[in-house]
Design a protein around this motif. Structure first.
Motif, PDB file in Angstrom:
ATOM      1  N   ALA A 159       0.792  -1.328  -0.093  1.00  0.00           N
ATOM      2  CA  ALA A 159      -0.003  -0.134   0.014  1.00  0.00           C
ATOM      3  C   ALA A 159       0.775   1.193  -0.096  1.00  0.00           C
ATOM      4  N   ARG A 160       0.251   2.282  -0.688  1.00  0.00           N
ATOM      5  CA  ARG A 160       1.301   3.560  -0.901  1.00  0.00           C
ATOM      6  C   ARG A 160       0.054   4.725  -0.804  1.00  0.00           C
ATOM      7  N   TYR A 161       0.439   5.428   0.224  1.00  0.00           N
ATOM      8  CA  TYR A 161      -0.196   6.779   0.459  1.00  0.00           C
ATOM      9  C   TYR A 161       0.152   7.874  -0.638  1.00  0.00           C
ATOM     10  N   MET A 162      -0.881   8.605  -1.449  1.00  0.00           N
ATOM     11  CA  MET A 162      -0.752   9.353  -2.431  1.00  0.00           C
ATOM     12  C   MET A 162      -1.784  10.538  -2.377  1.00  0.00           C
ATOM     13  N   THR A 163      -1.125  11.676  -2.919  1.00  0.00           N
ATOM     14  CA  THR A 163      -1.878  12.986  -2.863  1.00  0.00           C
ATOM     15  C   THR A 163      -1.772  13.546  -4.277  1.00  0.00           C
ATOM     16  N   ALA A 164      -2.569  14.494  -4.368  1.00  0.00           N
ATOM     17  CA  ALA A 164      -2.687  15.422  -5.589  1.00  0.00           C
ATOM     18  C   ALA A 164      -3.598  16.798  -5.510  1.00  0.00           C
ATOM     19  N   ARG A 165      -3.309  17.510  -6.224  1.00  0.00           N
ATOM     20  CA  ARG A 165      -4.352  18.834  -6.475  1.00  0.00           C
ATOM     21  C   ARG A 165      -5.114  18.132  -7.527  1.00  0.00           C
ATOM     22  N   LEU A 166      -6.431  18.642  -7.193  1.00  0.00           N
ATOM     23  CA  LEU A 166      -7.567  18.087  -8.255  1.00  0.00           C
ATOM     24  C   LEU A 166      -7.434  18.929  -9.556  1.00  0.00           C
TER      25      LEU A 166
END
Length: 171
Positions: A159-166
């Motif tokens: 599992a990898r936590y990932m983020t982004a700007r929409l």
């Protein structure tokens, strides 16, 4: 294959659960009632791709506080007002893979999230899906706080936590 996108409804939940069961390892499978809680709190952010044989792919997503992913198998209540969008689940049925439905569903759901006033998003990539999410515009932070790292670990060893700007997801 001719497919159309539309918002999911409660009637679709058995088909959502069937696709989830076919796409994911047992640790990630949840009953329709749990999946339905995502639809209840954010009906505009949950979409499906439909063909002549019914549901071919889906995305379940909802507003949720950043860096606090819900535990697998947890029914949700509406969160407090937040600016973060969480993708709970994206799955493509076997017959619909390779048609670009993942990207189309993420974009449609991201549009809905932006309409709700959300501007960033996070998710936990599982089963080797990190490269897909990277291509979509998500990135893994260099380090995680201990509590978040423990939560991510509960999703399995890869599992990898990932983020982004929409806005990046729609570019």
């Amino acid at each position: 294959m001719s497919l159309r996108l539309r918002r999911l409804t409660a009637v679709d939940l058995p088909a959502v659960a069937a696709i989830q069961n076919a796409a994911y390892l047992p640790i990630y499978r949840e009953p329709a009632e749990i999946l339905g809680s995502r639809l209840e709190i954010a009906p505009t952010c949950c979409w499906g791709a439909y063909g002549p044989d019914g549901l071919a792919a889906y995305i379940l997503s909802h507003p949720w506080p950043a860096a606090t992913p819900p535990a697998i198998g947890t029914a949700l209540n509406a969160p407090p007002v937040v600016d973060n969008w969480f993708i709970h689940d994206l799955a493509i049925g076997e017959a619909a893979r390779g048609l670009g439905l993942g990207r189309a569903l993420v974009r449609r759901s991201a549009d809905a999230a932006i309409a709700l006033g959300l501007d960033r998003g996070d998710l936990i990539a599982v089963q080797g899906a990190g490269p897909f999410w990277s291509r979509m515009g998500y990135a893994a932070p260099p380090a995680l706080p201990d509590a978040l790292a423990a939560k991510v670990a509960s999703y399995g060893p890869d599992a990898r936590y990932m983020t982004a700007r929409l806005a990046q997801l729609l570019a």
